[in-house]
Write an enzyme that holds these catalytic residues in place. Structure first.
Site, short mmCIF file in Angstrom:
data_model
loop_
_atom_site.label_atom_id
_atom_site.label_comp_id
_atom_site.label_asym_id
_atom_site.label_seq_id
_atom_site.Cartn_x
_atom_site.Cartn_y
_atom_site.Cartn_z
NE ARG A 166 178.35 23.61 22.85
CZ ARG A 166 177.33 22.81 22.57
NH1 ARG A 166 176.65 22.98 21.43
NH2 ARG A 166 176.95 21.88 23.39
CB SER A 250 183.23 24.03 28.67
OG SER A 250 182.42 23.19 29.47
CD GLU A 370 182.08 26.18 24.56
OE1 GLU A 370 181.08 26.48 25.22
OE2 GLU A 370 182.46 25.00 24.40
#
Length: 378
Positions: A166, A250, A370
């Protein structure tokens, strides 16, 4: 110049927060995108770009800078693929799920597990999007990149983006700035030619999610349908009628920790070992080589642990809300913070802070957000 009347960012982001910025540009073509960004950079404006708005939490105060909307689209086959593969060049503003549907329709595998992820193609490499064991790093060949420093577009191989879990050199992480200030104009993927026939699915994580044995043969269309169903049941496919989808997906990353720290967590916490880094190459001068080179011990691989499990076992059930708050956890998925109707960015951030503090106190681990946060702190 494609300057337009600024719209409230609450209308353009899936978390539905954010006031109108000072200036806004709509770029429908590559030329408009390049012109808009060069103008913003020449003026010395603060800026950010927005595609699908699915990975942003924007603050309640107006952004005193420029927002550039990337509205380009298009998918075209290009040459250069290995045998058994095909390459697609994709414009940055292309809807991501439409790209996955196009690939499946043409029998191309490699991104099917990423079905249903909201947003645009240009955002995918920025945080190396992934799901069920597939990540964009596995199929990305190169990107066309517009650099702020030079104002020029160049073709950059995927290896230079330092794609990790990520992350990439382009990602604006919470509390830091991107290591390379640039905007993706287009990207090129290399996908395997699967065709219409049924075949076994590679990847244990994806097979587990689909309930398949190693030898079970299925079609790409079947895999896509099942993934969309799984994501819908978790509230992860956009649906205006479902408040659980008014989120940034998320909100916290699954944490990647050392193996020793992972052993301090309860055994019930789901975890997945990450691939270890290869041992560094050792060069031994011939005049000192004695016929035996001792093997350096390999480090234990890092471990990815389930942040959703940590959140739930820190005392937050699905649907949790603070008193009088219009922000809450999804009723389907504890990792998603949602706007239940009219929530401000402040309310979302307050919930995120509370969860972060409780998880840290319970397990000694600080969860990292995130989404990109603009004008808001947690």
């Amino acid at each position: 110049m494609p300057e337009v009347t600024p719209l409230p960012l609450a209308r353009l982001t899936t978390l539905r927060t954010g006031a109108a910025p000072a200036r806004m540009y709509d770029a429908h073509t590559t030329a408009e995108l390049v012109d808009a960004l060069r103008r913003v950079w020449d003026d010395g404006d603060e800026w950010f770009v927005i595609g699908g708005g699915s990975n942003l939490l924007v603050g309640d105060e107006p952004f005193e800078g420029s927002v550039v909307r990337i509205l380009t689209h298009g998918i075209e086959p290009v040459s250069g693929a290995r045998d058994g593969y095909a390459r697609l060049r994709v414009q940055a503003g292309q809807n991501w799920d439409e790209l996955v549907a196009f690939a499946v329709e043409h029998g191309l595998a490699g991104i099917t597990a990423l079905s249903g992820i909201p947003g645009t193609a240009g955002a995918a490499p920025v945080q190396n999007v992934g799901a069920y064991g597939q990540e964009i790093v596995q199929t990305l060949v190169e990107v066309e990149l517009l650099d702020e420093d030079t104002g020029e577009v160049s073709t950059v191989p995927a290896s230079e983006l330092e794609l990790g879990f990520r992350t990439s050199v382009l990602k604006h992480h919470y509390g830091s700035v991107a290591r390379r200030r640039a905007v993706i104009v287009s990207l090129t993927l290399e996908l395997a030619e699967w065709g219409d026939a049924a075949a076994p699915v590679r990847g244990e994580q994806l097979r587990t999610a689909l309930g398949l044995a190693p030898d079970d043969a299925v079609t790409l269309a079947w895999v896509r349908e099942r993934i969309l169903d799984i994501r819908a049941r978790k509230g992860m496919v956009l649906d205006d009628a479902d408040p659980d989808t008014h989120s940034a997906g998320s909100f916290f990353q699954n944490a990647v920790v050392s193996a020793s720290f992972a052993r301090t967590l309860p055994d019930a916490c789901p975890r997945w070992p990450m691939a270890p880094d290869p041992a560094p190459t050792r060069v031994i001068p011939l005049d000192s080589y004695a016929g035996l080179a001792p093997m350096a011990p390999l480090p234990e691989p890092e471990v990815k642990v389930s942040s959703a499990w940590l959140i739930e076992h820190a005392g937050f059930g699905k649907g949790f809300r603070l008193p009088r708050s219009r922000a809450g956890l999804s009723t389907k998925h504890a990792l998603a913070l949602t706007n239940r109707g009219g929530a401000t960015a402040g309310e979302v951030a307050e919930l995120a802070r509370y969860i972060r503090l409780r998880v840290s106190a319970e397990f000694g681990l600080i969860l990292q957000p995130e989404p990109v946060l603009v004008g808001v702190e947690i």
